[in-house]
Design a protein around this motif. Structure first.
Motif, PDB file in Angstrom:
ATOM      1  N   ASP A  41     -30.317 -30.293 -51.254  1.00  0.00           N
ATOM      2  CA  ASP A  41     -29.752 -30.835 -52.486  1.00  0.00           C
ATOM      3  C   ASP A  41     -29.892 -32.356 -52.540  1.00  0.00           C
ATOM      4  OD1 ASP A  41     -28.711 -28.326 -53.602  1.00  0.00           O
ATOM      5  OD2 ASP A  41     -27.409 -28.364 -51.845  1.00  0.00           O
ATOM      6  N   VAL A  42     -29.807 -33.010 -51.377  1.00  0.00           N
ATOM      7  CA  VAL A  42     -30.064 -34.451 -51.333  1.00  0.00           C
ATOM      8  C   VAL A  42     -31.481 -34.735 -51.827  1.00  0.00           C
ATOM      9  CG1 VAL A  42     -30.179 -36.479 -49.852  1.00  0.00           C
ATOM     10  CG2 VAL A  42     -28.451 -34.730 -49.405  1.00  0.00           C
ATOM     11  N   LEU A  43     -32.436 -33.943 -51.371  1.00  0.00           N
ATOM     12  CA  LEU A  43     -33.821 -34.133 -51.807  1.00  0.00           C
ATOM     13  C   LEU A  43     -33.957 -33.886 -53.307  1.00  0.00           C
ATOM     14  CD1 LEU A  43     -35.759 -32.418 -48.875  1.00  0.00           C
ATOM     15  CD2 LEU A  43     -35.386 -34.853 -49.257  1.00  0.00           C
ATOM     16  N   ARG A  44     -33.294 -32.865 -53.830  1.00  0.00           N
ATOM     17  CA  ARG A  44     -33.357 -32.599 -55.267  1.00  0.00           C
ATOM     18  C   ARG A  44     -32.816 -33.774 -56.054  1.00  0.00           C
ATOM     19  NH1 ARG A  44     -29.748 -27.851 -55.796  1.00  0.00           N
ATOM     20  NH2 ARG A  44     -30.264 -27.912 -58.031  1.00  0.00           N
ATOM     21  N   TRP A  45     -31.755 -34.388 -55.546  1.00  0.00           N
ATOM     22  CA  TRP A  45     -31.179 -35.566 -56.201  1.00  0.00           C
ATOM     23  C   TRP A  45     -32.142 -36.743 -56.142  1.00  0.00           C
ATOM     24  CZ3 TRP A  45     -27.255 -39.013 -53.248  1.00  0.00           C
ATOM     25  CH2 TRP A  45     -26.957 -40.155 -54.009  1.00  0.00           C
ATOM     26  N   LYS A  46     -32.577 -37.088 -54.933  1.00  0.00           N
ATOM     27  CA  LYS A  46     -33.389 -38.283 -54.760  1.00  0.00           C
ATOM     28  C   LYS A  46     -34.771 -38.157 -55.403  1.00  0.00           C
ATOM     29  CE  LYS A  46     -30.461 -40.864 -52.582  1.00  0.00           C
ATOM     30  NZ  LYS A  46     -29.948 -42.088 -53.275  1.00  0.00           N
ATOM     31  N   LEU A  47     -35.295 -36.930 -55.480  1.00  0.00           N
ATOM     32  CA  LEU A  47     -36.607 -36.730 -56.095  1.00  0.00           C
ATOM     33  C   LEU A  47     -36.508 -36.494 -57.596  1.00  0.00           C
ATOM     34  CD1 LEU A  47     -38.261 -34.461 -53.368  1.00  0.00           C
ATOM     35  CD2 LEU A  47     -38.681 -36.895 -53.794  1.00  0.00           C
ATOM     36  N   GLY A  48     -35.296 -36.483 -58.129  1.00  0.00           N
ATOM     37  CA  GLY A  48     -35.120 -36.326 -59.565  1.00  0.00           C
ATOM     38  C   GLY A  48     -35.402 -34.933 -60.077  1.00  0.00           C
ATOM     39  N   VAL A  49     -35.286 -33.919 -59.205  1.00  0.00           N
ATOM     40  CA  VAL A  49     -35.537 -32.544 -59.640  1.00  0.00           C
ATOM     41  C   VAL A  49     -34.477 -32.096 -60.636  1.00  0.00           C
ATOM     42  CG1 VAL A  49     -35.703 -30.150 -58.854  1.00  0.00           C
ATOM     43  CG2 VAL A  49     -36.717 -31.991 -57.489  1.00  0.00           C
ATOM     44  N   GLU A  50     -33.213 -32.451 -60.365  1.00  0.00           N
ATOM     45  CA  GLU A  50     -32.120 -32.135 -61.280  1.00  0.00           C
ATOM     46  C   GLU A  50     -31.886 -33.312 -62.230  1.00  0.00           C
ATOM     47  OE1 GLU A  50     -30.298 -29.407 -61.590  1.00  0.00           O
ATOM     48  OE2 GLU A  50     -31.242 -28.300 -59.930  1.00  0.00           O
ATOM     49  N   PRO A  51     -31.516 -33.040 -63.468  1.00  0.00           N
ATOM     50  CA  PRO A  51     -31.266 -34.148 -64.405  1.00  0.00           C
ATOM     51  C   PRO A  51     -30.058 -34.963 -63.977  1.00  0.00           C
ATOM     52  CG  PRO A  51     -30.578 -32.053 -65.348  1.00  0.00           C
ATOM     53  CD  PRO A  51     -31.320 -31.722 -64.086  1.00  0.00           C
ATOM     54  N   GLY A  52     -30.111 -36.256 -64.248  1.00  0.00           N
ATOM     55  CA  GLY A  52     -28.991 -37.131 -63.940  1.00  0.00           C
ATOM     56  C   GLY A  52     -27.968 -37.137 -65.056  1.00  0.00           C
ATOM     57  N   ASP A  53     -26.931 -37.936 -64.896  1.00  0.00           N
ATOM     58  CA  ASP A  53     -25.902 -38.054 -65.919  1.00  0.00           C
ATOM     59  C   ASP A  53     -26.404 -38.947 -67.056  1.00  0.00           C
ATOM     60  OD1 ASP A  53     -24.327 -36.560 -64.255  1.00  0.00           O
ATOM     61  OD2 ASP A  53     -23.294 -38.295 -63.393  1.00  0.00           O
TER      62      ASP A  53
ATOM     63  N   PHE B  39     -23.968 -33.188 -58.066  1.00  0.00           N
ATOM     64  CA  PHE B  39     -24.055 -33.356 -56.615  1.00  0.00           C
ATOM     65  C   PHE B  39     -22.784 -33.962 -56.025  1.00  0.00           C
ATOM     66  CE2 PHE B  39     -25.469 -35.695 -52.784  1.00  0.00           C
ATOM     67  CZ  PHE B  39     -25.959 -34.615 -52.061  1.00  0.00           C
ATOM     68  N   MET B  40     -22.188 -34.922 -56.687  1.00  0.00           N
ATOM     69  CA  MET B  40     -21.083 -35.688 -56.111  1.00  0.00           C
ATOM     70  C   MET B  40     -19.694 -35.105 -56.364  1.00  0.00           C
ATOM     71  SD  MET B  40     -22.142 -38.177 -54.321  1.00  0.00           S
ATOM     72  CE  MET B  40     -23.798 -38.736 -53.951  1.00  0.00           C
ATOM     73  N   LYS B  41     -19.561 -34.175 -57.289  1.00  0.00           N
ATOM     74  CA  LYS B  41     -18.241 -33.669 -57.659  1.00  0.00           C
ATOM     75  C   LYS B  41     -17.413 -33.171 -56.472  1.00  0.00           C
ATOM     76  CE  LYS B  41     -15.889 -30.524 -60.847  1.00  0.00           C
ATOM     77  NZ  LYS B  41     -15.042 -31.579 -61.434  1.00  0.00           N
ATOM     78  N   PRO B  42     -17.976 -32.468 -55.485  1.00  0.00           N
ATOM     79  CA  PRO B  42     -17.137 -31.980 -54.384  1.00  0.00           C
ATOM     80  C   PRO B  42     -16.591 -33.082 -53.475  1.00  0.00           C
ATOM     81  CG  PRO B  42     -19.193 -30.724 -54.532  1.00  0.00           C
ATOM     82  CD  PRO B  42     -19.352 -31.937 -55.399  1.00  0.00           C
TER      83      PRO B  42
ATOM     84  N   THR C  81     -19.140 -52.415 -54.304  1.00  0.00           N
ATOM     85  CA  THR C  81     -19.488 -53.122 -53.070  1.00  0.00           C
ATOM     86  C   THR C  81     -20.842 -52.675 -52.535  1.00  0.00           C
ATOM     87  OG1 THR C  81     -17.122 -53.182 -52.556  1.00  0.00           O
ATOM     88  CG2 THR C  81     -18.653 -53.773 -50.785  1.00  0.00           C
ATOM     89  N   PHE C  82     -21.032 -51.372 -52.411  1.00  0.00           N
ATOM     90  CA  PHE C  82     -22.305 -50.758 -52.016  1.00  0.00           C
ATOM     91  C   PHE C  82     -22.797 -49.881 -53.170  1.00  0.00           C
ATOM     92  CE2 PHE C  82     -19.803 -51.113 -48.052  1.00  0.00           C
ATOM     93  CZ  PHE C  82     -20.645 -51.942 -47.314  1.00  0.00           C
ATOM     94  N   ARG C  83     -24.115 -49.784 -53.316  1.00  0.00           N
ATOM     95  CA  ARG C  83     -24.675 -48.868 -54.319  1.00  0.00           C
ATOM     96  C   ARG C  83     -24.954 -47.530 -53.621  1.00  0.00           C
ATOM     97  NH1 ARG C  83     -27.022 -50.081 -59.028  1.00  0.00           N
ATOM     98  NH2 ARG C  83     -27.658 -52.172 -58.413  1.00  0.00           N
ATOM     99  N   LEU C  84     -24.007 -46.642 -53.686  1.00  0.00           N
ATOM    100  CA  LEU C  84     -24.140 -45.354 -53.007  1.00  0.00           C
ATOM    101  C   LEU C  84     -24.695 -44.270 -53.915  1.00  0.00           C
ATOM    102  CD1 LEU C  84     -20.735 -45.255 -51.057  1.00  0.00           C
ATOM    103  CD2 LEU C  84     -22.957 -46.099 -50.261  1.00  0.00           C
ATOM    104  N   THR C  85     -24.488 -44.398 -55.223  1.00  0.00           N
ATOM    105  CA  THR C  85     -24.830 -43.325 -56.151  1.00  0.00           C
ATOM    106  C   THR C  85     -25.456 -43.912 -57.411  1.00  0.00           C
ATOM    107  OG1 THR C  85     -22.504 -43.386 -56.831  1.00  0.00           O
ATOM    108  CG2 THR C  85     -23.139 -41.668 -55.276  1.00  0.00           C
ATOM    109  N   ASP C  86     -25.550 -43.110 -58.472  1.00  0.00           N
ATOM    110  CA  ASP C  86     -26.388 -43.476 -59.617  1.00  0.00           C
ATOM    111  C   ASP C  86     -25.685 -44.230 -60.730  1.00  0.00           C
ATOM    112  OD1 ASP C  86     -28.433 -42.225 -58.300  1.00  0.00           O
ATOM    113  OD2 ASP C  86     -28.514 -40.461 -59.615  1.00  0.00           O
TER     114      ASP C  86
END
Length: 324
Positions: free
Chosen positions: A18-30, A240-243, A270-275
């Motif tokens: 699922d990390v790969l699906r997120w980072k590769l843009g397989v699933e649509p973002g918000d 991806f992040m909801k849980p 402080t850090f860019r962890l997500t989108d």
């Protein structure tokens, strides 16, 4: 870290694919919000005399707080390095410097650690405080930290209570998250928040968490909180992040569930962890508070301090005297 921990209620579970699906843009973002992509403001900080009564809380960025009261100084999840990763990764670089150096900060009396992720538990920072500094950790982290040379490590399972320092009691509160520092130790240590009771006041650091029913139970079992520190960032993409991370709107529900009188939003800017844009969480928090008719849940600058005074009858003032 030997035992494996899990959240005891149902929720979606993601794996490396699922990390790969997120980072590769397989699933649509918000959807894009148009919010500014800028980090949190910062203000310089220098040590002040300890409060004569009540407590003072200072945000050191992300989930790091300095809590001062009862003549003591307690750090929660201190991270002072330039990267929240085991080695310098450009994507995990710090955008806002800590408001002081570790030398300027000086000594502390105890450290609370919510879990083992690198943006919450950073060994070089901990070693600067000395290996005899008392450290409170969730289950599963004690022996690991002892092997790293720390000599006063206290493990607190969920709901357990410990005397952190004279006059200061700490309770480990549940959260919905996970732990890992490598590809081979997932959930070998637990995760938690901390409620601190001292001087007739209650302070609560929620740790790192997705929204879940346990927050209402925390409020019912432990009673109202005078000052909360609640995460409001690192929530996008939601599929991806909801849980593991809550939105600002969910953070407002946590504020109400737990019974917070006042709170400060953390885990953003402080850090860019997500989108999501780095400046979006405070905007959404203000809108969510207005929609829910919630007062007293604010954000601030890295290095900003809040005084939590006492009423004569005991407990924090509830009349807006929540000063920075």
């Amino acid at each position: 870290m030997s035992e494996r921990f899990e959240n005891p209620w149902a929720h979606p579970r993601h794996r490396f694919r699922d990390v790969l699906r997120w980072k590769l843009g397989v699933e649509p973002g918000d959807p894009e919000s148009g919010a500014p992509d800028r980090p949190a403001r910062s203000v310089p900080w220098s040590p002040q005399p300890l409060p004569a009564s009540g407590w003072r809380a200072t945000w050191f960025g992300h989930a790091s707080f300095l809590l001062e009261g009862e003549g003591r100084r307690i750090l929660v999840d201190p991270v002072f390095s330039d990267y929240c990763s085991p080695f310098p990764l450009p994507g995990l670089k710090r955008f806002v410097r800590p408001p002081c150096t570790l030398d300027d900060l000086g000594s502390v009396d105890a450290v609370l650690l919510s879990h083992s992720h690198y943006d919450h538990l950073e060994l070089p920072t901990l070693r600067r405080f000395g290996r005899d500094t008392p450290m409170v950790v969730p289950e599963g982290h004690g022996r690991w930290l002892e092997r790293k040379g720390f000599r006063q490590v206290i493990e607190l399972p969920w709901w357990s209570v410990g005397d952190l320092l004279p006059g200061i009691r700490v309770t480990s509160t549940p959260a919905q998250h996970f732990t890992a520092r490598t590809a081979f130790d997932r959930n070998r240590g637990h995760w938690c928040g901390y409620r601190i009771d001292a001087s007739g006041l209650s302070l609560w650091h929620a740790g790192d968490s997705g929204y879940c029913p346990v927050f209402r139970e925390i409020g019912e079992r432990l009673g109202p909180v005078d000052f909360g520190m609640i995460p409001i960032g690192a929530y996008s993409p939601r599929w991806f992040m909801k849980p593991v991370h809550m939105t600002p709107e969910e953070a407002v529900e946590v504020f109400r569930n737990v019974g917070c009188r006042r709170a400060v939003g953390m885990h953003w800017g402080t850090f860019r962890l997500t989108d999501e844009p780095m400046g979006e969480p405070p905007i959404r928090l203000r809108a969510a508070c207005e929609a829910a008719d919630v007062a007293g849940f604010v954000t601030g600058a890295v290095g900003e301090s809040w005084e939590i005074p006492l009423l004569r009858s005991g407990g924090a003032t509830d009349d807006g005297d929540f000063t920075a």
